[in-house]
Design an enzyme around this catalytic site. Structure first.
Site, PDB file in Angstrom:
ATOM      1  N   ASN A 115     -86.757  -2.729  70.563  1.00  0.00           N
ATOM      2  CA  ASN A 115     -85.938  -3.542  71.289  1.00  0.00           C
ATOM      3  C   ASN A 115     -85.255  -2.961  72.581  1.00  0.00           C
ATOM      4  O   ASN A 115     -85.308  -3.759  73.511  1.00  0.00           O
ATOM      5  CB  ASN A 115     -84.821  -4.138  70.555  1.00  0.00           C
ATOM      6  CG  ASN A 115     -85.139  -5.286  69.341  1.00  0.00           C
ATOM      7  OD1 ASN A 115     -86.295  -5.698  69.328  1.00  0.00           O
ATOM      8  ND2 ASN A 115     -84.234  -5.383  68.478  1.00  0.00           N
ATOM      9  N   ARG A 163     -96.223 -18.809  70.041  1.00  0.00           N
ATOM     10  CA  ARG A 163     -96.536 -17.246  69.459  1.00  0.00           C
ATOM     11  C   ARG A 163     -97.132 -17.672  68.375  1.00  0.00           C
ATOM     12  O   ARG A 163     -96.456 -17.981  67.254  1.00  0.00           O
ATOM     13  CB  ARG A 163     -95.442 -16.327  69.390  1.00  0.00           C
ATOM     14  CG  ARG A 163     -94.651 -16.310  70.528  1.00  0.00           C
ATOM     15  CD  ARG A 163     -93.484 -15.093  70.296  1.00  0.00           C
ATOM     16  NE  ARG A 163     -92.500 -14.942  71.484  1.00  0.00           N
ATOM     17  CZ  ARG A 163     -92.699 -14.149  72.560  1.00  0.00           C
ATOM     18  NH1 ARG A 163     -93.623 -13.391  72.425  1.00  0.00           N
ATOM     19  NH2 ARG A 163     -91.728 -14.169  73.490  1.00  0.00           N
ATOM     20  N   ARG A 223     -93.847 -13.791  76.471  1.00  0.00           N
ATOM     21  CA  ARG A 223     -93.868 -12.841  76.933  1.00  0.00           C
ATOM     22  C   ARG A 223     -94.461 -11.566  75.959  1.00  0.00           C
ATOM     23  O   ARG A 223     -94.000 -11.827  75.003  1.00  0.00           O
ATOM     24  CB  ARG A 223     -92.231 -12.324  77.416  1.00  0.00           C
ATOM     25  CG  ARG A 223     -92.182 -10.962  77.890  1.00  0.00           C
ATOM     26  CD  ARG A 223     -90.787 -10.455  78.077  1.00  0.00           C
ATOM     27  NE  ARG A 223     -90.254 -11.134  79.371  1.00  0.00           N
ATOM     28  CZ  ARG A 223     -89.149 -11.526  79.684  1.00  0.00           C
ATOM     29  NH1 ARG A 223     -88.518 -11.519  78.759  1.00  0.00           N
ATOM     30  NH2 ARG A 223     -88.940 -12.317  80.796  1.00  0.00           N
ATOM     31  N   HIS A 280     -91.600 -24.291  75.443  1.00  0.00           N
ATOM     32  CA  HIS A 280     -91.067 -23.712  74.304  1.00  0.00           C
ATOM     33  C   HIS A 280     -90.766 -24.363  73.029  1.00  0.00           C
ATOM     34  O   HIS A 280     -90.358 -24.072  71.916  1.00  0.00           O
ATOM     35  CB  HIS A 280     -89.805 -23.025  74.892  1.00  0.00           C
ATOM     36  CG  HIS A 280     -89.336 -21.861  73.983  1.00  0.00           C
ATOM     37  ND1 HIS A 280     -88.172 -22.227  73.252  1.00  0.00           N
ATOM     38  CD2 HIS A 280     -89.726 -20.605  73.378  1.00  0.00           C
ATOM     39  CE1 HIS A 280     -87.906 -21.237  72.395  1.00  0.00           C
ATOM     40  NE2 HIS A 280     -88.988 -20.308  72.594  1.00  0.00           N
ATOM     41  N   TYR A 283     -88.530 -14.661  59.861  1.00  0.00           N
ATOM     42  CA  TYR A 283     -87.269 -15.340  60.850  1.00  0.00           C
ATOM     43  C   TYR A 283     -87.009 -16.594  60.148  1.00  0.00           C
ATOM     44  O   TYR A 283     -87.512 -17.225  59.271  1.00  0.00           O
ATOM     45  CB  TYR A 283     -88.096 -16.038  62.088  1.00  0.00           C
ATOM     46  CG  TYR A 283     -88.658 -14.926  63.109  1.00  0.00           C
ATOM     47  CD1 TYR A 283     -88.719 -13.442  62.853  1.00  0.00           C
ATOM     48  CD2 TYR A 283     -89.172 -15.421  64.353  1.00  0.00           C
ATOM     49  CE1 TYR A 283     -89.169 -12.427  63.575  1.00  0.00           C
ATOM     50  CE2 TYR A 283     -89.528 -14.443  65.118  1.00  0.00           C
ATOM     51  CZ  TYR A 283     -89.407 -13.106  64.687  1.00  0.00           C
ATOM     52  OH  TYR A 283     -90.221 -12.101  65.843  1.00  0.00           O
ATOM     53  N   HIS A 314     -82.893 -17.013  63.677  1.00  0.00           N
ATOM     54  CA  HIS A 314     -83.794 -17.617  64.563  1.00  0.00           C
ATOM     55  C   HIS A 314     -83.291 -19.279  64.848  1.00  0.00           C
ATOM     56  O   HIS A 314     -83.712 -19.845  65.487  1.00  0.00           O
ATOM     57  CB  HIS A 314     -85.141 -17.427  64.389  1.00  0.00           C
ATOM     58  CG  HIS A 314     -86.083 -17.736  65.735  1.00  0.00           C
ATOM     59  ND1 HIS A 314     -86.688 -18.657  65.772  1.00  0.00           N
ATOM     60  CD2 HIS A 314     -86.001 -17.060  66.896  1.00  0.00           C
ATOM     61  CE1 HIS A 314     -87.532 -18.514  67.127  1.00  0.00           C
ATOM     62  NE2 HIS A 314     -86.988 -17.312  67.781  1.00  0.00           N
TER      63      HIS A 314
END
Length: 695
Positions: free
Chosen positions: A56, A386, A416, A446, A479, A603
């Site tokens: 991170n 993703r 990203r 998204h 998540y 999440h």
């Protein structure tokens, strides 16, 4: 409820009412690091938290620090709502990151390594190698390392090499002359990227347990073999972090995929932003490196250990010691879907709401599989952010296309650090016959949507999945995310229109149930918050509870301040960045902010509005950030089934009662960990959900 009345004389846009975004982001990473000291987590998972913190922090420097430096370099310093100039933010980051990096290595050296050694998991220093280990390491070096390593002497014919972002390297001091009579006194050794950074010593040369050796240790020990006839006076590892954010002119992009492919290579060689060196590296050498990379002393991090702690993840994951990890669990499948041979019939009977990872992601995968094999299914449309080119979801889409179904996939190439994999994904889908669309240039897609069109009798019926997370089965085990599977007419019609907007051209279509960015979501949220404030002023029940990853959008924050002033109780569960300042008298005394950090990465995005005892509950793909609400394609969908709405309210309350894995944001910006009071029951929201929802 408070009798506070809104004070219109207070300027809610004043800088003192906002925390700095970058500092808040860094504080989240610090909360992750603190998990490495929490012995309620198994030992190897504590090591994993240390590695996650390292990763991170890398990304923080690659993106956030790089952006701040770029602003200063081009004299485009843009203070955020907190009013702090980027130069001052960087100073604060350097101070906090330096202290935290030192703490990271202290946790590793003083706590984790000794505790791992007690469990017979050792990282053996070269000074402690026995004769057999030294012989094995030397042979490994000669067989595996020496043939692929390229030491580079520094002289006019061999200028300083262009080093890859985050690669392991060594700066070497030399004495003597080489075969050509040169005496430069210095060389660089880039560690081969093809070799593992940590290897396991064979059991037969060790005294039991799991024994590991760093590649860096072997290069240190045998560096003299790379410079025959010369003396290695010193060999010190270092690592360079570069700007890794991709950029291109969206106004001048005729082919997004080609533009990204062109930028991916450049990511490895962006401007330098951080230098990590071994703490025993002499000042002349690290000063030489700083000069070469155009960095200052503030950019230097001298570390007591491996320069890339994240490499320890291979041991945290790979060591065969299940007793030192979280117990395994089996996600459950709801009764309405379990054992059903006809998933479409099960959905027609009842909507399904799943909370991953406690409940299985398999029903979502099965939905795609069933659609691929069902002769009555005519079309599948899906967004992917993703996912991975070889995922089960993608396999189902490929199968469906090959069976002649109309498969349309909206892929966000610009997720990203997943850009390269998404390019491979797009190629695979196109080769199978899918129609692949890259969304809208300038607006990342998204949202998480899937729609299946099926012929039933003489009519076509739509089935949709809407989620808060990505279509990635691996992430669904790590998540927390909600999945809604439904065939409700209004929702499925909305999803159909959203896909039309993404793949076609034309004006924004009228959407009935779903709020969607960048068109209606931001405005609708402001309206919902204002309605709660109005209800509070009129003495009606009013309450707001949100659960998001980040809360940074200034107008949303100002609306929450106004709601607090009106007497609305606002409870925010914000995992990461938060600009809102709680507890300010006359502004935010009715607002609380907490962060949950635990076994699973929180999440879910859930918004709850009391609405005068007629609650409005939503799940969403969107955080409350500028980019999500104003510059992305996002969906926010209502949970109208009373049973599911009640469940979400109860799960939000559970997170608000967590006193084991929650951190409370203070007015001064510090986060204090919540602890059970004397005699109070210990409550871990994730553990309760694990026990109540998993199989």
């Amino acid at each position: 409820m408070s009798d506070t009345v809104s004070d219109n004389s207070i300027d809610l846009s004043a800088p003192e009412y906002y925390f700095n975004r970058e500092i808040s982001h860094l504080q989240f990473n610090i909360r992750v690091l603190e998990q490495a000291l929490d012995d309620s987590h198994p030992l190897l998972n504590r090591l994993m938290f240390l590695c996650i913190f390292s990763s991170n922090l890398d990304e923080f420097f690659e993106v956030r620090v790089a952006d701040l430096k770029k602003q200063m370099a081009f004299s485009r310093e843009i203070p955020g709502p907190d009013g702090t100039p980027p130069s001052e933010v960087l100073d604060q980051i350097y101070q906090l990151a330096s202290e935290t990096t030192e703490r990271q290595y202290n946790i590793l050296n003083e706590y984790l390594l000794p505790e791992l050694e007690k469990e017979n998991i050792r990282f053996i220093r070269r000074s402690d190698w026995n004769e057999k280990q030294t012989k094995w390491a030397k042979q490994y070096f000669r067989d595996e390392v020496q043939p692929v390593i390229s030491p580079i002497g520094l002289d006019p014919a061999h200028p300083f090499p262009r080093l890859v972002n985050k690669s392991l390297n060594f700066i070497v001091e030399l004495d003597g002359k080489d075969a050509f009579g040169r005496n430069t006194g210095m060389a660089v050794i880039p560690a081969p990227r093809s070799l593992p950074r940590i290897s396991r010593f064979p059991d037969e040369i060790c005294d039991g347990g799991d024994n590991y050796v760093f590649l860096s240790s072997m290069i240190h020990q045998f560096a003299d073999e790379l410079f025959p006839g010369m003396k290695v006076k010193g060999c010190y590892q270092f690592r360079l972090t570069r700007n890794a954010d991709l950029s291109f002119d969206k106004e001048d992009v005729s082919d997004l995929a080609s533009a990204l492919e062109g930028e991916l290579h450049a990511r490895h060689y962006g401007d330098a932003v951080r230098l990590e060196v071994a703490d025993n590296c002499p000042e002349p050498l690290w000063q030489f490196l700083l000069d070469k990379f155009n960095l200052t002393y503030q950019d230097l991090y001298q570390v007591n250990g491996p320069v890339n702690v994240h490499r320890l993840m291979s041991v945290a994951i790979g060591a065969e010691r299940p007793e030192l990890r979280y117990p395994t669990f089996t996600p459950s499948i709801p009764k309405g879907l379990k054992g059903s041979s006809d998933v479409f019939a099960a959905i027609r009977k009842s909507d399904q709401l799943l909370l991953h990872p406690f409940q299985s992601f398999t029903p979502v995968v099965d939905l795609v599989r069933s659609a691929a094999q069902d002769p009555d299914v005519l079309a599948i449309k899906q967004t992917l952010y993703r996912t991975g080119a070889t995922s089960e979801i993608v396999n189902g889409l490929v199968e469906a296309a090959r069976k002649g179904k109309e498969v349309t996939v909206v892929i966000e190439l610009r997720a990203r650090f997943d850009e390269e994999e998404n390019l491979h994904l797009a190629n695979r889908l196109q080769e199978a016959g899918c129609v692949v669309v890259y969304g809208v240039v300038g607006y990342k897609t998204h949202s998480k949507m899937m729609m299946i069109v099926r012929r039933e009798g003489k009519k076509l019926k739509r089935y949709v999945h809407l989620g808060t997370g990505n279509y990635h089965a691996g992430n669904a085990r790590l998540y927390t995310d909600y999945s809604l599977i439904t065939c409700a007419k209004d929702l499925t019609e909305d999803v159909h229109k959203l896909f039309q907007q993404l793949t076609g051209m034309g004006k924004a279509l009228s959407i009935k149930k779903i709020y969607h960015a960048p068109f209606t979501l931001h405005k609708s949220l402001l309206g919902l918050i204002a309605e709660e404030a109005k209800n509070a002023k009129e003495g009606k029940p009013a309450r707001i509870t949100i659960k998001v990853n980040s809360l940074t959008e200034p107008k949303i924050i100002q609306a929450l301040y106004k709601a607090s002033q009106a007497g609305v109780q606002v409870d925010c569960i914000v995992r990461g960045m938060c600009r809102l300042v709680p507890g300010i008298p006359g502004v935010s005394e009715n607002i609380s902010v907490r962060s949950i950090i635990g076994r699973f990465l929180e999440h879910t995005r859930v918004y709850y509005f009391e609405n005068n005892d007629s609650p409005k509950v939503f799940a969403s793909s969107a955080d409350w950030m500028e980019r999500n609400l104003l510059n992305r394609v996002e969906t926010c969908f209502p949970i109208e089934n009373a049973k599911w709405a009640k469940r979400l309210r109860e799960e939000l309350d559970l997170y608000l009662s967590d006193n084991c894995q929650s951190w409370q944001l203070q007015r001064d910006g510090r986060y204090m960990k919540n602890e059970p009071l004397e005699g109070e029951e210990r409550i871990s929201a994730q553990q309760v959900l694990l026990e109540s929802l998993s199989a």
